[in-house]
Design a protein around this motif. Structure first.
Motif, PDB file in Angstrom:
ATOM      1  N   ASN A 296     -22.931  83.760 -50.160  1.00 10.24           N
ATOM      2  CA  ASN A 296     -22.920  83.729 -51.666  1.00 10.24           C
ATOM      3  C   ASN A 296     -22.763  82.405 -52.422  1.00 10.24           C
ATOM      4  O   ASN A 296     -22.291  82.092 -53.154  1.00 10.24           O
ATOM      5  CB  ASN A 296     -22.144  85.043 -52.096  1.00 10.24           C
ATOM      6  N   SER A 298     -24.261  78.780 -53.912  1.00 10.68           N
ATOM      7  CA  SER A 298     -24.945  78.330 -54.689  1.00 10.68           C
ATOM      8  C   SER A 298     -25.770  77.466 -54.141  1.00 10.68           C
ATOM      9  O   SER A 298     -26.754  77.561 -54.444  1.00 10.68           O
ATOM     10  CB  SER A 298     -24.395  78.263 -56.453  1.00 10.68           C
ATOM     11  N   ALA A 336     -27.174  82.130 -53.470  1.00 15.55           N
ATOM     12  CA  ALA A 336     -26.466  82.566 -54.560  1.00 15.55           C
ATOM     13  C   ALA A 336     -27.613  82.674 -55.309  1.00 15.55           C
ATOM     14  O   ALA A 336     -27.962  82.682 -56.661  1.00 15.55           O
ATOM     15  CB  ALA A 336     -25.180  82.488 -55.256  1.00 15.55           C
TER      16      ALA A 336
HETATM   17  C1  LIG Z   1     -23.180  85.757 -56.313  1.00 17.34           C
HETATM   18  O1  LIG Z   1     -22.273  84.491 -56.918  1.00 17.34           O
HETATM   19  C2  LIG Z   1     -22.851  85.008 -58.089  1.00 17.34           C
HETATM   20  C3  LIG Z   1     -23.128  83.394 -58.246  1.00 17.34           C
HETATM   21  O2  LIG Z   1     -21.702  82.346 -57.964  1.00 17.34           O
HETATM   22  C4  LIG Z   1     -22.054  85.921 -59.053  1.00 17.34           C
HETATM   23  O3  LIG Z   1     -22.699  85.723 -60.590  1.00 17.34           O
HETATM   24  C5  LIG Z   1     -22.381  86.856 -58.067  1.00 17.34           C
HETATM   25  O4  LIG Z   1     -22.040  87.444 -58.824  1.00 17.34           O
HETATM   26  C6  LIG Z   1     -22.289  86.972 -56.549  1.00 17.34           C
HETATM   27  N1  LIG Z   1     -22.190  88.358 -55.827  1.00 17.34           N
HETATM   28  C7  LIG Z   1     -21.757  88.275 -55.371  1.00 17.34           C
HETATM   29  C8  LIG Z   1     -22.027  89.741 -54.551  1.00 17.34           C
HETATM   30  O5  LIG Z   1     -20.592  88.052 -55.398  1.00 17.34           O
END
Ligand SMILES: *[C@@H]1O[C@H](CO)[C@@H](O)[C@H](O)[C@H]1NC(C)=O
Ligand SMILES: *[C@@H]1O[C@H](CO)[C@@H](O)[C@H](O)[C@H]1NC(C)=O
Length: 394
Positions: A296, A298, A336
């Protein structure tokens, strides 16, 4: 005759025993007491160790201690080990540290810092005063460690916690290794970069866990033969080369390997960033990003030659930093955003010799894309094809 031989043998063994055995200096021998400020005791212990012609070990045992600014200088006459199992706390207010860093070491050779100890910068008060996101030049509030011109040395174990500013700054060092080191600070702590390396050759960051509010590892100009291997990064801003190009006097960057790392929940994974419309003209070459797992992230892999945060510059002229020989290999995991790879190279000096192989990054279950400009990468294995950037900025 027999008696003489025995005496000779005995004195021979005594001498060699003395040479291989390092003298142990307890911090308590120098007046260092639990809960007290050990700045003076550590400085005195170092002075004695540094003057010794045989190896010395300075011991700060388990317990809690306070420490204002300590500045230790070499060169010393023999190797020194600083063994720390203690938690050592900096004053809360930056103005009470009495200097810039908790521990600054200059011109040491064959230094070992070891142990389960924690250097706690107690930075939460200082982070609130940080104005670096608003000002081009801002006040720096004190790092946990500064190593300047240190050679053939190692930091093994040791945790750096809640530094007021960068956790560790490495400048002008040669053959310097961090192994099993740890950095910890909250995600929202400003400018708490983990390890910043500049103008140094042969720095290794191995088996290290870094969770912080800014870059996990950042490499400034003049970084050469740097290996970052088996490092866990996150939270934080990832592993960054740069920013570069802001100043005319910078030195080239050559031979950076980021290998077998896992990066989690960060803004960037591995990144090279250079400023547009700025005077720097150095080259950046022999970069290797290999076997990296993203979770995850960006911007998992990004070359950003239009790095211009908070509108501190214009994008009127392209960056003059030439980037070449970049290997991006075996990158997997999740992005992400839909752009797994961004190669935004300079229109003035396009990137050359970029090779990408085996990239398996998913965004929401679908393959992430690659967006490329001013670069023609050589592709092998499974890699998303390069698409041109859309006009809308990401
Ligand atoms: C992944 O990253 C995004 C943006 O940084 C965040 O909003 C989201 O909650 C994250 N997802 C997970 C599964 O951790
Ligand atoms: C590099 O430093 C290590 C100590 O960390 C030392 O053992 C090694 O010999 C040094 N290497 C060179 C080439 O001097």
């Amino acid at each position: 005759m027999k008696y003489c031989t025995i005496v000779l043998l005995l004195s021979f063994f005594a001498t060699s025993f003395h040479l291989t055995q390092s003298a142990t200096l307890q911090i308590s021998q120098f007046g260092g007491k639990p809960n007290g400020d050990i700045a003076k005791a550590l400085t005195s212990a170092w002075a004695q160790a540094c003057a010794s012609t045989s190896a010395s070990k300075i011991v700060i045992p388990a317990g809690t201690y306070q420490m204002t600014h300590v500045f230790l200088k070499g060169p010393c006459k023999a190797p020194i080990e600083l063994s720390v199992d203690a938690t050592i706390k900096a004053p809360v207010k930056p103005e009470d540290v009495g200097g810039d860093e908790m521990l600054r070491i200059d011109y040491a050779d064959a230094l070992t810092i070891s142990g389960k100890g924690v250097f706690d910068g107690q930075g939460s008060y200082a982070w609130k005063q940080n104005d670096c996101s608003k000002k081009f030049s801002c006040k720096l509030l004190g790092m946990n460690f500064a190593f300047n011109f240190v050679t053939n040395s190692i930091v093994r174990g040791i945790t750096s916690k809640d530094s007021k500013h960068f956790h560790v700054n490495v400048l002008g060092c040669k053959n310097f290794t961090f192994d099993g080191f740890k950095v910890t600070a909250p995600e929202n702590s400003a400018n708490t970069d983990g390890i910043h390396i500049g103008r140094s050759t042969g720095v290794n960051v191995l088996n290290t866990d870094i969770g912080t509010g800014d870059d996990c590892v950042s490499l400034g100009d003049g970084s050469k033969q740097v290996l970052v291997q088996n490092v866990k990064c996150g939270p934080g801003h990832g592993i960054s080369i740069g920013s570069l190009g802001k100043y005319k006097e910078e030195e080239p960057v050559d031979g950076i390997t980021i290998k077998s790392c896992s990066i989690k929940g960060t803004q960037n994974g591995v990144r090279i960033k250079t400023w547009p419309s700025q005077p720097g003209t150095i080259t950046v070459t022999n970069m290797r990003f290999e076997d990296i797992t993203m979770d995850n992230v960006s911007n998992p892999v990004i070359i950003d030659q239009e790095y211009c945060p908070w509108n501190q510059c214009t994008k009127q002229y392209p960056s003059k930093i030439k980037i070449s020989k970049v290997i991006i290999k075996n990158i997997k995991g999740t992005s992400a955003t839909k752009e797994g790879i961004i190669l935004a190279c300079s229109s003035g000096v396009p990137c050359e010799g970029v090779e990408i192989s085996n990239v398996d990054l998913k965004f929401n279950g679908a393959p992430a894309i690659a967006v490329c400009s001013n670069v023609k990468p050589k592709i092998t294995g499974k890699v998303p094809p390069c698409t041109a950037p859309s006009n809308k900025k990401q």
